[in-house]
Design an enzyme around this catalytic site. Sequence first.
Site, short mmCIF file in Angstrom:
data_model
loop_
_atom_site.label_atom_id
_atom_site.label_comp_id
_atom_site.label_asym_id
_atom_site.label_seq_id
_atom_site.Cartn_x
_atom_site.Cartn_y
_atom_site.Cartn_z
CE LYS A 4 -0.30 0.06 4.99
NZ LYS A 4 -0.95 -0.53 6.16
NE ARG A 31 -7.68 0.37 10.75
CZ ARG A 31 -6.45 0.21 10.28
NH1 ARG A 31 -5.54 1.16 10.44
NH2 ARG A 31 -6.09 -0.90 9.66
CE1 TYR A 61 11.24 32.84 -2.20
CE2 TYR A 61 10.99 30.54 -1.55
CZ TYR A 61 10.86 31.54 -2.49
OH TYR A 61 10.35 31.24 -3.72
CG MET A 117 6.65 23.60 -4.28
SD MET A 117 5.45 24.35 -5.38
CE MET A 117 4.48 25.34 -4.27
C1 LIG Z 1 -0.11 -1.65 6.65
C2 LIG Z 1 -0.67 -2.90 7.14
C3 LIG Z 1 0.18 -3.97 7.43
C4 LIG Z 1 1.68 -3.91 7.32
O1 LIG Z 1 2.21 -3.18 8.39
P1 LIG Z 1 3.81 -3.02 8.59
O2 LIG Z 1 3.92 -2.42 9.94
O3 LIG Z 1 4.27 -2.07 7.54
O4 LIG Z 1 4.40 -4.35 8.45
C5 LIG Z 1 -0.42 -5.15 7.85
N1 LIG Z 1 -1.76 -5.24 7.98
C6 LIG Z 1 -2.60 -4.22 7.71
C7 LIG Z 1 -4.07 -4.41 7.87
C8 LIG Z 1 -2.08 -3.02 7.30
O5 LIG Z 1 -2.90 -2.00 7.04
#
Ligand SMILES: *Cc1c(COP(=O)(O)O)cnc(C)c1O
Length: 390
Positions: free
Chosen positions: A37, A136, A282, A330
């Site tokens: 992700k 969550r 700046y 930037m």
């Molecule tokens: C991001 C995520 C992981 C991985 O987490 P890390 O700490 O990067 O290993 C595992 N499970 C879920 C549901 C996540 O959202």
Amino acid sequence: MMLHSSRIELSESALRRNLRFLRGVIGEGTRFVSVIKGNAYGHGIRTFVPLAERCGVRHFAVSSAAEALLAFESRTADSTIMIMGYVGNEALEWAVGNGVSFYVFDLGRLDAALRTARDLDRPARVHLELETGLNRTGLADTDLDAALDLVLSNPAHLRVEGVCTHFAGAESMANSFRIQAQQQRFAVLSDRIRGRGVSCGLRHTACSAAAITYPDAVMDMVRIGIAQYGFWPSTETRMQYMVRQMDAHGSARPADPLRRVMRWSSSIMSVKDVGPGDYVGYGTSFLTTRRQRVAAVPVGYFHGFARTMSNLGHVLIRGRRAPVAGTVNMNMTMVDVTDIPDARKGDEVVLIGNQRKAQITVSSFSDMTRFLNYEVLVRLPSEIPRIIVK
Ligand SMILES: *Cc1c(COP(=O)(O)O)cnc(C)c1O
């Protein structure tokens, strides 16, 4: 042609090493799922997926359908893809149609998955996300029986590929009681599912920190993000691992088993002499106290080099640290190269990673900016070219 002002190299040997270490941690027989992700934590899904496949990875997890599509288009083998987060109704058909699995955390989603699966006459491969205390997303206890009823009455269209949960901060010991309670809750709920005659498929709970710190959390499958990229989830996780190694193997200081996969670099676009008594960039936050040499680097907060690094951060030039002079703009940052007299236009500038014997770690970056490792990484824009190196 080099269109971009910086580049990110991904080290294949570092990734192989991290994967070998992590496979040792989780043991044989547990499925390794690479979490990609956040554009593979800034490493770039398009580049990282084929690289990871070349290193033997065959399972990926993302958080949205858009990322799943990108992973799907980038893969070079028949790797599986699992969506751990939001899947809208519009994306369900694509997911079910392409055998992409996804989390289900409420009855509405399970019902929508079932309808789509019937329409396509293909099974929806679902992972039941159980509520164990993160509060969550997660299927409420009160909805579990109804969910299992749906599964039991639609065996051809609802395939429970896994049952899972996520811990409320496995990277900090402060949360350990809460996590133990989650583990117990998960065991109770898994038993309840089996008791109803539904197979749990692959049970999975562990992220990087949990896999390293809580061996019981390593079940049929793990979801590993940050550690595969060579970063510890937290200093605590690293220290706990180190202390356990020291206990197991005597008192020697164990080597860090993780290697950073990423190296982010740019080059000097101009150098000039300034001062004494002049402001650089700046505003008035950097005043030269003597004749000083400053170099312009074409990377700014637009590129993920945090503005909070102004007058605080460092970069590497010719193997030496050059401090940021003034505010990060930037698209540009000035650095003080007075003490690197041979610095020239065109010289390589390292923002994250090694140069000769010096290095800039993401955690030094994140201590400075009060961002987590995770946040610094995912802020690296997807436009920066990613290049695989040995
Ligand atoms: C991001 C995520 C992981 C991985 O987490 P890390 O700490 O990067 O290993 C595992 N499970 C879920 C549901 C996540 O959202």
